[in-house]
Scaffold this motif. Structure first.
Motif, short mmCIF file in Angstrom:
data_model
loop_
_atom_site.label_atom_id
_atom_site.label_comp_id
_atom_site.label_asym_id
_atom_site.label_seq_id
_atom_site.Cartn_x
_atom_site.Cartn_y
_atom_site.Cartn_z
N ALA A 22 0.81 -1.22 0.00
CA ALA A 22 0.00 0.00 0.00
C ALA A 22 0.84 1.27 0.00
CB ALA A 22 -0.93 0.00 1.21
N ALA A 23 2.13 1.13 0.32
CA ALA A 23 2.98 2.33 0.46
C ALA A 23 2.98 3.21 -0.79
CB ALA A 23 4.40 1.91 0.82
N PRO A 24 3.11 2.66 -2.01
CA PRO A 24 3.12 3.54 -3.21
C PRO A 24 1.86 4.37 -3.35
CG PRO A 24 3.92 1.35 -3.76
CD PRO A 24 3.37 1.26 -2.38
N ALA A 33 6.31 9.10 -9.38
CA ALA A 33 7.54 8.46 -9.85
C ALA A 33 7.74 8.61 -11.36
CB ALA A 33 7.54 6.98 -9.46
N PRO A 34 6.70 8.44 -12.19
CA PRO A 34 6.92 8.65 -13.63
C PRO A 34 7.34 10.09 -13.95
CG PRO A 34 4.91 7.41 -13.27
CD PRO A 34 5.36 7.89 -11.92
N LEU A 35 6.85 11.05 -13.16
CA LEU A 35 7.26 12.44 -13.40
C LEU A 35 8.76 12.59 -13.12
CD1 LEU A 35 4.23 14.37 -11.80
CD2 LEU A 35 4.63 13.80 -14.21
N GLY A 36 9.21 11.89 -12.09
CA GLY A 36 10.65 11.90 -11.80
C GLY A 36 11.43 11.31 -12.95
N ALA A 127 21.05 5.66 -13.16
CA ALA A 127 21.39 4.24 -13.26
C ALA A 127 20.43 3.36 -12.46
CB ALA A 127 22.82 4.01 -12.78
N LEU A 128 19.58 3.99 -11.65
CA LEU A 128 18.58 3.21 -10.92
C LEU A 128 17.58 2.62 -11.91
CD1 LEU A 128 17.85 5.64 -7.92
CD2 LEU A 128 18.85 3.34 -7.75
N PRO A 129 16.84 1.62 -11.48
CA PRO A 129 15.78 1.11 -12.38
C PRO A 129 14.84 2.24 -12.77
CG PRO A 129 16.07 -0.34 -10.49
CD PRO A 129 16.90 0.88 -10.22
N PHE A 134 9.29 2.06 -9.89
CA PHE A 134 9.49 2.17 -8.44
C PHE A 134 8.30 1.65 -7.63
CE2 PHE A 134 13.10 5.45 -7.69
CZ PHE A 134 13.94 4.69 -8.50
N PRO A 135 7.09 2.09 -7.94
CA PRO A 135 5.97 1.63 -7.10
C PRO A 135 5.84 0.12 -7.07
CG PRO A 135 5.28 3.39 -8.59
CD PRO A 135 6.65 2.98 -9.01
N TRP A 136 6.16 -0.51 -8.20
CA TRP A 136 5.99 -1.96 -8.27
C TRP A 136 7.04 -2.70 -7.46
CZ3 TRP A 136 1.41 -3.06 -9.82
CH2 TRP A 136 0.74 -2.15 -10.64
#
Lengths: 320, 259
Positions: A22-24, A33-36, A127-129, A134-136
């Motif tokens: 539920a955190a995301p 996250a997509p905006l980032g 270089a992060l995924p 991220f939410p997944w």
């Protein structure tokens, strides 16, 4: 007593799993996250040493031209080509440049410094995924932990074997603990946090509007120098070659426009994206969002396993 | 004394012949009256002639009311009269850029040192290769839309205009609504949401209304007889390097329908 411990452990894992999944949603990661990710992509062309050096070279050219523009005013007034009042009335754009240049130079220099010093941080974050994933990274392990924990509770209620499920829960806990290390989050996430902190003063609507005004000041002054002032100086008997930096700036100005224009656009278009990322929990905490739930889940599973008799037969004879 | 039967027949024949002659003369007069307006109404013989004939029949004087030719959807070319500056007055077509927070009426505007006007707040426009703005058809930018230094290359509607040493260009985006202008009693409005400016490698929608429907539609006037028009609109720049600035477009010229 042991059954109660196992039930408590499975319930704890279930709660942790649901919390992780539920955190995301709680942190609005699905939208932020997509905006980032968009921001990281948009800044990619500018987070290169060659690009920053090119911008600095342009700033040096303008600095030299601004200095010459100040001299030119003094010369033209001293030569009697124009009175100070006439000059100021005709060439207000040039005056604005010479008056504001120190501020513009310092502010633009600060932007370039921030981009320059954060190139390593940017590379680590890039270089992060992919950000949209991220939410997944929270949802999928959270759902898996919750599902296995629920199955353990169901087994306890049914009195069926569940030792393997506890091992699976322990494995999920270990995987959660290991994930940040695998993705080098302990080194990369703090760098992301540093970059966010460093970009915060420049990624505001006010700062972007300042840069837009600088562009107008520069463009207006360059045009007045090229179209008005230098021709007037020559008409009064002067030689434009006496002011090579102004000529060089004018020659380079279309290129400068072509480089600054998209950079300003990138800043402007990513103010909202930056603020969305900035509203996420601090990057430096991200590894611990995996480690702590992982430790809880793994620890609970191991505790339950200690309270569970090992199988009496080699071929699967679990106890309840 | 009684007339003889042959004499009576001769009288009846004479009266009948005179009546026919009179009737024939009367028909000739009517034909002469309607011939003139048929020639005057040659511009639109299908609908306007009948009206003029009716008017002429009632008043028996030549029509003096303006002939409404440009009404409804105007599909064709809005040719652009080049802007000019003389004695401090700006005529013809021009562009202005309003600073964020300003207005089209009061500015503040960005002065363009490359303007031909003493008042550098005006950047003059001249007709492009197509002669002006087309409605009912897109005038797309070329691909690529810029040269190596960021000068806009689209030149169909207006000739590229130098602004801060770099040329901006205009085109209509074929992915947006087809440009359309309509007239009602000499007043113009329409949908120019596809109008787009190209500058310094940046692409800026300058439509009216904006593609999302926000903002005002273009406004203007047209002489219903001659097609002489003025058309203007403002368009807020959303996003990009000029986010928050507003473009002001003023076109003048003559409308010519397709065909």
């Amino acid at each position: 007593m042991s059954a109660r411990v196992r039930r408590w452990a499975a319930t704890s894992a279930l709660v942790v799993g649901i919390g992780l999944a539920a955190a995301p949603a709680a942190f609005q990661m699905f939208s932020r996250a997509p905006l980032g990710g968009t921001m990281i992509d948009d800044f990619r062309p500018y987070m290169r040493t060659a690009k920053i050096d090119s911008f600095r070279a342009h700033m040096d050219e303008i600095d030299a031209a601004a200095t010459e523009a100040t001299d030119l005013r003094t010369t033209m007034i001293a030569d009697g080509a124009l009175t100070a009042e006439d000059y100021d009335a005709k060439y207000g754009g040039v005056n604005t440049l010479t008056a504001d240049w120190a501020t513009i130079d310092a502010d633009m220099g600060d932007l370039l410094d921030r981009m320059d010093t954060n190139m390593g941080n940017y590379a680590a974050v890039a270089a992060l995924p992919p950000f949209p994933m991220f939410p997944w990274f929270f949802v999928l392990p959270g759902v898996m932990v919750a599902a296995v924990a629920a199955s353990v509770l169901w087994s306890l209620r049914q009195g069926t074997p569940h030792r393997r499920r506890l091992w699976a829960l322990a494995a999920l806990g270990v995987a959660l603990i290991a994930a940040p290390a695998v993705f080098q989050m302990f080194t990369r996430a703090p760098k992301g946090a540093d970059m966010i902190d460093s970009f915060r003063p420049m990624m505001t609507r006010e700062r972007v509007q300042d840069v837009q005004r600088y562009f107008i000041t520069l463009g207006g002054a360059e045009g007045q120098l090229r179209v008005g002032l230098l021709p007037a100086y020559e008409a009064a008997g002067g030689d434009a070659a006496d002011y090579p930096a102004i000529a060089a700036w004018s020659a380079e100005w279309p290129t400068i426009v072509g480089e600054f224009n998209p950079m300003i656009a990138t800043m402007s278009d990513n103010v909202d994206n930056f603020q969305a990322v900035d509203a996420l929990p601090p990057f430096g905490l991200f590894p611990w969002f995996f480690v702590l739930p992982g430790a809880l889940v793994g620890g609970a599973a191991m505790l339950a396993l200690r309270q569970t008799d090992p199988p009496t037969q080699p071929n699967e004879k679990e106890t309840s | 004394m009684k007339a003889s039967r042959p004499t009576t027949r001769l009288l009846v024949a004479t009266v009948g012949a005179l009546s026919l002659f009179g009737a024939a003369c009367s028909d000739d007069d009517t034909t002469t009256t309607t011939a003139a307006p048929t020639t005057e109404a040659a511009g639109d013989p299908t609908t306007t002639v009948a009206d003029v004939e009716t008017t002429m029949a009632e008043t028996t004087v030549p029509a003096t009311d303006p002939m409404v030719m440009y009404e409804g959807d105007l599909v064709g070319l809005f040719s652009i009269d080049a802007g000019a500056c003389a004695d401090g007055a700006v005529t013809g077509s021009y562009f202005q850029m309003v600073m964020p927070g300003g207005t089209a009426e009061a500015g503040p505007f960005i002065g363009n040192a490359d303007s031909a006007c003493a008042d550098t707040n005006y950047s003059l426009l001249a007709a492009g290769a197509d002669g002006g703005l087309m409605t009912g058809a897109a005038q797309a930018a070329p691909d690529p839309a810029f040269d190596a230094t960021g000068n806009g290359l689209a030149d169909s509607i207006v000739a590229p205009v130098t602004f801060f040493a770099v040329a901006f260009a205009a085109a209509t985006d074929p992915n947006e609504a087809m440009p359309m202008v309509s007239a009602a009693d000499g007043v113009l409005t329409g949908d120019l949401s596809a109008f787009t400016a190209y500058y310094g490698t940046g692409i800026f929608n300058q439509g009216a209304p904006k593609p999302d429907g926000s903002g005002a539609a273009p406004t203007g006037t047209i002489d219903p007889e001659t097609g002489v028009y003025t058309l203007e609109w403002t368009s807020l720049i959303v996003g990009g390097s000029f986010d928050g600035f507003t473009g002001v477009w003023h076109l003048e010229g003559t409308f010519a329908p397709n065909g």
